[in-house]
Scaffold this motif. Structure first.
Motif, PDB file in Angstrom:
ATOM      1  N   ASP A 208      13.078  13.840 -23.551  1.00  0.00           N
ATOM      2  CA  ASP A 208      13.728  12.567 -23.905  1.00  0.00           C
ATOM      3  C   ASP A 208      13.923  11.696 -22.665  1.00  0.00           C
ATOM      4  O   ASP A 208      13.831  10.469 -22.740  1.00  0.00           O
ATOM      5  CB  ASP A 208      15.077  12.823 -24.582  1.00  0.00           C
ATOM      6  N   LEU A 209      14.200  12.339 -21.535  1.00  0.00           N
ATOM      7  CA  LEU A 209      14.329  11.587 -20.286  1.00  0.00           C
ATOM      8  C   LEU A 209      12.984  10.971 -19.898  1.00  0.00           C
ATOM      9  O   LEU A 209      12.913   9.802 -19.485  1.00  0.00           O
ATOM     10  CB  LEU A 209      14.853  12.504 -19.166  1.00  0.00           C
ATOM     11  N   VAL A 210      11.916  11.735 -20.058  1.00  0.00           N
ATOM     12  CA  VAL A 210      10.573  11.224 -19.733  1.00  0.00           C
ATOM     13  C   VAL A 210      10.239  10.032 -20.635  1.00  0.00           C
ATOM     14  O   VAL A 210       9.713   9.012 -20.180  1.00  0.00           O
ATOM     15  CB  VAL A 210       9.522  12.350 -19.862  1.00  0.00           C
ATOM     16  N   LYS A 211      10.605  10.141 -21.899  1.00  0.00           N
ATOM     17  CA  LYS A 211      10.380   9.031 -22.839  1.00  0.00           C
ATOM     18  C   LYS A 211      11.135   7.777 -22.368  1.00  0.00           C
ATOM     19  O   LYS A 211      10.613   6.666 -22.372  1.00  0.00           O
ATOM     20  CB  LYS A 211      10.863   9.452 -24.241  1.00  0.00           C
ATOM     21  N   GLU A 212      12.389   8.012 -21.956  1.00  0.00           N
ATOM     22  CA  GLU A 212      13.220   6.903 -21.467  1.00  0.00           C
ATOM     23  C   GLU A 212      12.605   6.305 -20.188  1.00  0.00           C
ATOM     24  O   GLU A 212      12.598   5.089 -20.001  1.00  0.00           O
ATOM     25  CB  GLU A 212      14.636   7.426 -21.174  1.00  0.00           C
ATOM     26  N   MET A 213      12.071   7.170 -19.322  1.00  0.00           N
ATOM     27  CA  MET A 213      11.438   6.695 -18.085  1.00  0.00           C
ATOM     28  C   MET A 213      10.220   5.831 -18.394  1.00  0.00           C
ATOM     29  O   MET A 213       9.992   4.803 -17.754  1.00  0.00           O
ATOM     30  CB  MET A 213      11.012   7.887 -17.213  1.00  0.00           C
ATOM     31  N   ASN A 214       9.442   6.252 -19.397  1.00  0.00           N
ATOM     32  CA  ASN A 214       8.233   5.497 -19.739  1.00  0.00           C
ATOM     33  C   ASN A 214       8.548   4.110 -20.282  1.00  0.00           C
ATOM     34  O   ASN A 214       7.698   3.228 -20.257  1.00  0.00           O
ATOM     35  CB  ASN A 214       7.389   6.292 -20.749  1.00  0.00           C
ATOM     36  N   ILE A 234      14.200   1.458   4.750  1.00  0.00           N
ATOM     37  CA  ILE A 234      13.010   2.074   4.150  1.00  0.00           C
ATOM     38  C   ILE A 234      12.158   2.638   5.289  1.00  0.00           C
ATOM     39  O   ILE A 234      11.597   1.883   6.081  1.00  0.00           O
ATOM     40  CB  ILE A 234      12.185   1.047   3.335  1.00  0.00           C
ATOM     41  N   ALA A 235      12.075   3.939   5.380  1.00  0.00           N
ATOM     42  CA  ALA A 235      11.365   4.574   6.493  1.00  0.00           C
ATOM     43  C   ALA A 235      10.146   5.336   5.981  1.00  0.00           C
ATOM     44  O   ALA A 235       9.840   6.444   6.414  1.00  0.00           O
ATOM     45  CB  ALA A 235      12.309   5.512   7.241  1.00  0.00           C
ATOM     46  N   THR A 236       9.445   4.745   5.033  1.00  0.00           N
ATOM     47  CA  THR A 236       8.225   5.358   4.498  1.00  0.00           C
ATOM     48  C   THR A 236       7.303   4.254   3.985  1.00  0.00           C
ATOM     49  O   THR A 236       7.770   3.180   3.595  1.00  0.00           O
ATOM     50  CB  THR A 236       8.535   6.329   3.341  1.00  0.00           C
ATOM     51  N   ASP A 237       5.985   4.530   4.021  1.00  0.00           N
ATOM     52  CA  ASP A 237       5.015   3.577   3.433  1.00  0.00           C
ATOM     53  C   ASP A 237       4.782   3.890   1.965  1.00  0.00           C
ATOM     54  O   ASP A 237       4.114   3.136   1.262  1.00  0.00           O
ATOM     55  CB  ASP A 237       3.669   3.679   4.176  1.00  0.00           C
ATOM     56  N   ASN A 238       5.303   5.010   1.536  1.00  0.00           N
ATOM     57  CA  ASN A 238       5.032   5.468   0.172  1.00  0.00           C
ATOM     58  C   ASN A 238       5.982   4.778  -0.822  1.00  0.00           C
ATOM     59  O   ASN A 238       6.910   5.384  -1.353  1.00  0.00           O
ATOM     60  CB  ASN A 238       5.191   6.990   0.123  1.00  0.00           C
ATOM     61  N   ILE A 239       5.716   3.493  -1.022  1.00  0.00           N
ATOM     62  CA  ILE A 239       6.591   2.689  -1.886  1.00  0.00           C
ATOM     63  C   ILE A 239       6.521   3.181  -3.337  1.00  0.00           C
ATOM     64  O   ILE A 239       7.507   3.146  -4.074  1.00  0.00           O
ATOM     65  CB  ILE A 239       6.213   1.188  -1.797  1.00  0.00           C
ATOM     66  N   ALA A 240       5.349   3.685  -3.716  1.00  0.00           N
ATOM     67  CA  ALA A 240       5.192   4.180  -5.102  1.00  0.00           C
ATOM     68  C   ALA A 240       6.190   5.301  -5.396  1.00  0.00           C
ATOM     69  O   ALA A 240       6.734   5.382  -6.504  1.00  0.00           O
ATOM     70  CB  ALA A 240       3.759   4.670  -5.311  1.00  0.00           C
ATOM     71  N   ALA A 241       6.435   6.157  -4.391  1.00  0.00           N
ATOM     72  CA  ALA A 241       7.387   7.264  -4.603  1.00  0.00           C
ATOM     73  C   ALA A 241       8.799   6.728  -4.799  1.00  0.00           C
ATOM     74  O   ALA A 241       9.568   7.254  -5.603  1.00  0.00           O
ATOM     75  CB  ALA A 241       7.343   8.228  -3.415  1.00  0.00           C
ATOM     76  N   ILE A 242       9.149   5.673  -4.049  1.00  0.00           N
ATOM     77  CA  ILE A 242      10.488   5.075  -4.209  1.00  0.00           C
ATOM     78  C   ILE A 242      10.601   4.429  -5.586  1.00  0.00           C
ATOM     79  O   ILE A 242      11.619   4.595  -6.276  1.00  0.00           O
ATOM     80  CB  ILE A 242      10.760   4.033  -3.098  1.00  0.00           C
ATOM     81  N   ARG A 243       9.539   3.735  -5.979  1.00  0.00           N
ATOM     82  CA  ARG A 243       9.573   3.092  -7.304  1.00  0.00           C
ATOM     83  C   ARG A 243       9.679   4.146  -8.414  1.00  0.00           C
ATOM     84  O   ARG A 243      10.326   3.917  -9.431  1.00  0.00           O
ATOM     85  CB  ARG A 243       8.319   2.208  -7.503  1.00  0.00           C
ATOM     86  N   TYR A 244       9.086   5.284  -8.194  1.00  0.00           N
ATOM     87  CA  TYR A 244       9.188   6.342  -9.195  1.00  0.00           C
ATOM     88  C   TYR A 244      10.632   6.850  -9.301  1.00  0.00           C
ATOM     89  O   TYR A 244      11.151   7.099 -10.388  1.00  0.00           O
ATOM     90  CB  TYR A 244       8.235   7.497  -8.845  1.00  0.00           C
ATOM     91  N   GLN A 245      11.297   6.971  -8.141  1.00  0.00           N
ATOM     92  CA  GLN A 245      12.710   7.375  -8.143  1.00  0.00           C
ATOM     93  C   GLN A 245      13.570   6.323  -8.846  1.00  0.00           C
ATOM     94  O   GLN A 245      14.517   6.664  -9.569  1.00  0.00           O
ATOM     95  CB  GLN A 245      13.212   7.601  -6.706  1.00  0.00           C
ATOM     96  N   ALA A 246      13.237   5.053  -8.624  1.00  0.00           N
ATOM     97  CA  ALA A 246      13.983   3.974  -9.290  1.00  0.00           C
ATOM     98  C   ALA A 246      13.858   4.114 -10.809  1.00  0.00           C
ATOM     99  O   ALA A 246      14.839   3.966 -11.552  1.00  0.00           O
ATOM    100  CB  ALA A 246      13.466   2.609  -8.827  1.00  0.00           C
ATOM    101  N   LYS A 247      12.640   4.423 -11.233  1.00  0.00           N
ATOM    102  CA  LYS A 247      12.407   4.594 -12.667  1.00  0.00           C
ATOM    103  C   LYS A 247      13.260   5.753 -13.211  1.00  0.00           C
ATOM    104  O   LYS A 247      13.881   5.654 -14.273  1.00  0.00           O
ATOM    105  CB  LYS A 247      10.916   4.880 -12.898  1.00  0.00           C
ATOM    106  N   GLU A 248      13.316   6.837 -12.445  1.00  0.00           N
ATOM    107  CA  GLU A 248      14.123   7.980 -12.872  1.00  0.00           C
ATOM    108  C   GLU A 248      15.607   7.605 -12.924  1.00  0.00           C
ATOM    109  O   GLU A 248      16.320   7.953 -13.869  1.00  0.00           O
ATOM    110  CB  GLU A 248      13.921   9.164 -11.901  1.00  0.00           C
ATOM    111  N   GLU A 249      16.060   6.890 -11.900  1.00  0.00           N
ATOM    112  CA  GLU A 249      17.481   6.502 -11.870  1.00  0.00           C
ATOM    113  C   GLU A 249      17.839   5.626 -13.068  1.00  0.00           C
ATOM    114  O   GLU A 249      18.855   5.860 -13.743  1.00  0.00           O
ATOM    115  CB  GLU A 249      17.809   5.750 -10.563  1.00  0.00           C
TER     116      GLU A 249
END
Ligand code: MN
Length: 488
Positions: A208-214, A234-249
């Motif tokens: 259900d969390l994954v559904k909510e994330m999508n 922001i001390a990383t170039d991996n912005i996609a990983a941060i955006r993924y965390q934002a989606k989870e939050e």
């Protein structure tokens, strides 16, 4: 939050005539008003009680008021305590007896029998204290002059502990997945905690969390990224990983807010359909006051939320913590606390950095983003709630947090270093003897006295490891408490 208040109930009787009673009421109002200016929550004058009915009525009203987080009583004059019995036996709110006096000094020239009859808290408060002792009521006694700063501080601390009671009684915990397989100390009786502490602990499917994330939009992620950029480096170039965390939050926050949950737990063993264990996501939720527990530890999660609510401005410097490793060098013996990812930035000494690193534990397809920082220095406590089977035990240890004595440049997580009381080895022996968990809530602004007050109001066992505790004394104390609580 903003509606929380406390009630001032003043005891008296008809014996003194209307003039004295008017003066008592006037002074009690003045005290409530002045105290409200310096206390974290308003103190509302309710009644100068002279009868059994007045006391029973104010207790009934307090029990049913959502705003009232506790009552503070005081006897300016003498208030015969048999008329308090019928009210007090029904009291369901935290109770503090303020043993004080309107005047600070004995007025040498002016003192006469009229003065004595009006200002007799010294014996009025003793009569009042007796009946609470006779009724075995859990209550806080604070003695001192009501305008002294020390009394204000103790009343403030007690109010915050009482707010911790209110928060506990409404606590809802959202569990994503079960506890980590085979772990004992994170387990517990969810029915018992609901009876004792009021917690509603229930599970929601990771699917259900994954559904909510999508369903989270790019615009929602953009908005949260702006918040991250303002609060963290922001001390990383991996912005996609941060955006993924934002989606989870965003997804977790939506689910929790929909259900009224103030705390959550998850486990690295159950991330089915997720690319990263929530790191930054959990950390930023904690920074907003949500409780969190790793490896399915719902007890520490709820406790984190409660200590946060008891702290400064209703969201203090308290964090989910784990004892990780020791520095056992004689003369500089320290504990190093951290977690896989999830340490709350409320305890950071400086502006946290967002980093991404590989995480070997769990089913992470991608490197999770997390905030990394050093914890601040200063006195604090670590807190653990354990289920002893048939009862709950709250263990509190005094600590002194320090600036980490080495930079640890390759450690990819937030870290806090501290000296446990009475010292590292005795402290560890005491903690282990009491059965304290590896997960704790570490707090800089909630005190051991407040946790003692909270445990008393919750009617659970309290164990305090201080600079004066020895393993031997503690063993005896635990043995005697075990006997006493079995009889209770
Ligand atoms: Mn852990």
């Amino acid at each position: 939050m903003s509606n929380r208040e406390f009630w001032f109930v003043v005891g008296s009787q008809f014996l003194y005539g209307p003039e004295v009673l008017e003066t008592v009421e006037q002074r009690a109002r003045e005290m409530a008003d002045k105290l409200s200016q310096v206390l974290p929550y308003p103190l509302v004058y309710k009644v100068t009680a002279k009868t059994n009915k007045e006391i029973s009525d104010v207790v009934k009203e307090a029990n049913y008021s959502d705003e009232c987080c506790g009552i503070i009583t005081w006897c300016h004059t003498f208030s015969p305590s048999k008329m308090w019995i019928n009210g007090l036996v029904n009291l369901q709110k935290p109770y503090c007896h303020l043993a004080t006096q309107y005047n600070k000094e004995i007025p040498n020239e002016d003192i006469d029998m009229d003065f004595m009859n009006l200002n007799q808290a010294a014996h009025g408060d003793r009569e009042h204290g007796f009946i609470a002792a006779r009724l075995r009521m859990p209550r806080k006694v604070i003695a001192g002059y009501w305008e002294d700063e020390k009394v204000h501080k103790r009343l403030s601390d007690w109010m915050k502990a009482a707010v911790g009671v209110a928060v506990s009684k409404q606590m809802k915990v959202m569990r994503f997945g079960d506890n980590m397989r085979e772990v004992a100390v994170t387990e517990g009786d969810k029915v018992e905690v609901q009876i004792k502490l009021g917690w509603q602990v229930n599970t929601w499917a990771v699917g259900d969390l994954v559904k909510e994330m999508n369903a989270v939009t790019e615009e929602e992620i953009d908005a949260l990224m702006k918040v991250y950029e303002s609060e963290y480096d922001i001390a990383t170039d991996n912005i996609a990983a941060i955006r993924y965390q934002a989606k989870e939050e965003i997804a977790m926050k939506k689910m929790m807010d929909r259900e009224g949950c103030k705390a959550f737990s998850n486990t690295f063993q159950d991330l089915y359909g997720m690319e990263q264990l929530p790191g930054l996501a959990s950390q930023h939720l904690m920074a907003q006051g949500y409780g969190y527990g790793g490896e399915g530890d719902w007890k520490v999660s709820a406790m984190t939320a409660i200590l946060k609510a008891m702290g400064e401005n209703g969201n203090g410097a308290s964090a989910f913590m784990e004892d990780y490793t020791y520095h056992l060098v004689e003369g500089s013996e320290y504990s190093l606390g951290a977690h896989m990812l999830e340490v709350c930035p409320s305890v950071a000494a400086d502006k946290p950095r967002i980093e991404t690193h590989h995480l070997g534990i769990g089913m992470n397809e991608k490197d999770p983003a997390r905030v990394v920082f050093e914890g601040k220095s200063g006195p604090g406590i670590v807190v653990s709630l354990i289920d002893m089977g048939g009862r709950l035990r709250l263990i509190v240890q005094d600590i002194e947090a320090v600036k980490p004595i080495m930079p640890m440049p390759n450690l990819p997580v937030a870290r806090v270093m501290w000296r446990a009381m009475p010292d590292l080895t005795d402290g560890v022996e005491c903690w282990i003897t009491a059965g304290g968990a590896h997960h704790t809530v570490l707090s800089y602004d909630v005190t051991a006295e407040q946790m003692r007050d909270w445990a008393r109001m919750m009617d659970i066992e309290f164990v305090h490891i201080t600079k004066d505790t020895t393993p031997e004394k503690l063993e005896d104390e635990l043995f005697l408490k075990d006997l006493a609580l079995k009889l209770k």
